[in-house]
Design a protein around this motif. Structure first.
Motif, PDB file in Angstrom:
ATOM      1  N   ALA A  57      71.548 -48.718 -82.058  1.00 53.43           N
ATOM      2  CA  ALA A  57      71.735 -49.583 -83.219  1.00 53.43           C
ATOM      3  C   ALA A  57      70.677 -49.212 -84.266  1.00 53.43           C
ATOM      4  N   ARG A  58      71.057 -49.322 -85.514  1.00 49.73           N
ATOM      5  CA  ARG A  58      70.120 -48.958 -86.577  1.00 49.73           C
ATOM      6  C   ARG A  58      70.430 -49.758 -87.842  1.00 49.73           C
ATOM      7  N   THR A  59      69.532 -49.694 -88.794  1.00 48.73           N
ATOM      8  CA  THR A  59      69.714 -50.350 -90.077  1.00 48.73           C
ATOM      9  C   THR A  59      70.132 -49.311 -91.099  1.00 48.73           C
ATOM     10  N   GLY A  60      71.170 -49.630 -91.852  1.00 44.47           N
ATOM     11  CA  GLY A  60      71.651 -48.733 -92.896  1.00 44.47           C
ATOM     12  C   GLY A  60      71.626 -49.436 -94.237  1.00 44.47           C
ATOM     13  N   ILE A  61      72.060 -48.719 -95.263  1.00 47.89           N
ATOM     14  CA  ILE A  61      72.102 -49.281 -96.611  1.00 47.89           C
ATOM     15  C   ILE A  61      73.501 -49.102 -97.173  1.00 47.89           C
ATOM     16  N   ASN A  62      74.073 -50.190 -97.684  1.00 51.40           N
ATOM     17  CA  ASN A  62      75.364 -50.124 -98.345  1.00 51.40           C
ATOM     18  C   ASN A  62      75.151 -49.417 -99.683  1.00 51.40           C
ATOM     19  N   PRO A  63      75.767 -48.253 -99.909  1.00 53.79           N
ATOM     20  CA  PRO A  63      75.498 -47.504-101.138  1.00 53.79           C
ATOM     21  C   PRO A  63      75.975 -48.218-102.404  1.00 53.79           C
ATOM     22  N   THR A  65      76.036 -51.676-102.925  1.00 52.46           N
ATOM     23  CA  THR A  65      75.231 -52.858-103.260  1.00 52.46           C
ATOM     24  C   THR A  65      73.746 -52.676-102.967  1.00 52.46           C
ATOM     25  N   LYS A  66      73.382 -51.613-102.285  1.00 50.54           N
ATOM     26  CA  LYS A  66      72.002 -51.335-101.858  1.00 50.54           C
ATOM     27  C   LYS A  66      71.476 -52.372-100.871  1.00 50.54           C
TER      28      LYS A  66
END
Length: 88
Positions: A57-63, A65-66
């Motif tokens: 599991a990891r944290t990502g960024i919605n491109p 909405t950031k």
């Protein structure tokens, strides 16, 4: 090459009909999928090995909405080419 082109190539190479080649390819895909779902691996000496890899599991960024999003852990199929699978 897509699936239909692969079936045509298999039929031409093996002398089988296109229908038999399709059945063979579908059986191969089903067998590999079943083995991977059970957590196993499929090793074809000289060609390569199909296996399962676990992604944490990891944290990502919605491109768009950031915003930060959590990406859950999951299992993914992987393929490692064998030494005889030379494309040079």
């Amino acid at each position: 090459m897509n699936k239909a082109e692969l079936i045509n190539a298999m039929a031409a190479e093996s002398g089988l009909s296109k229908a038999d080649s399709k059945k063979a390819l579908d059986a191969f895909i089903a067998s590999v999928t079943k083995e991977l779902k059970q957590g196993g691996k499929v090793a074809l000496v000289g060609f390569g090995t199909f296996g399962v890899s676990e992604r944490a599991a990891r944290t990502g960024i919605n491109p768009a909405t950031k915003a930060k999003i959590n990406i859950p852990a999951k299992k993914v199929a992987k393929f490692k080419a064998g030494s005889e699978l030379n494309i040079d």
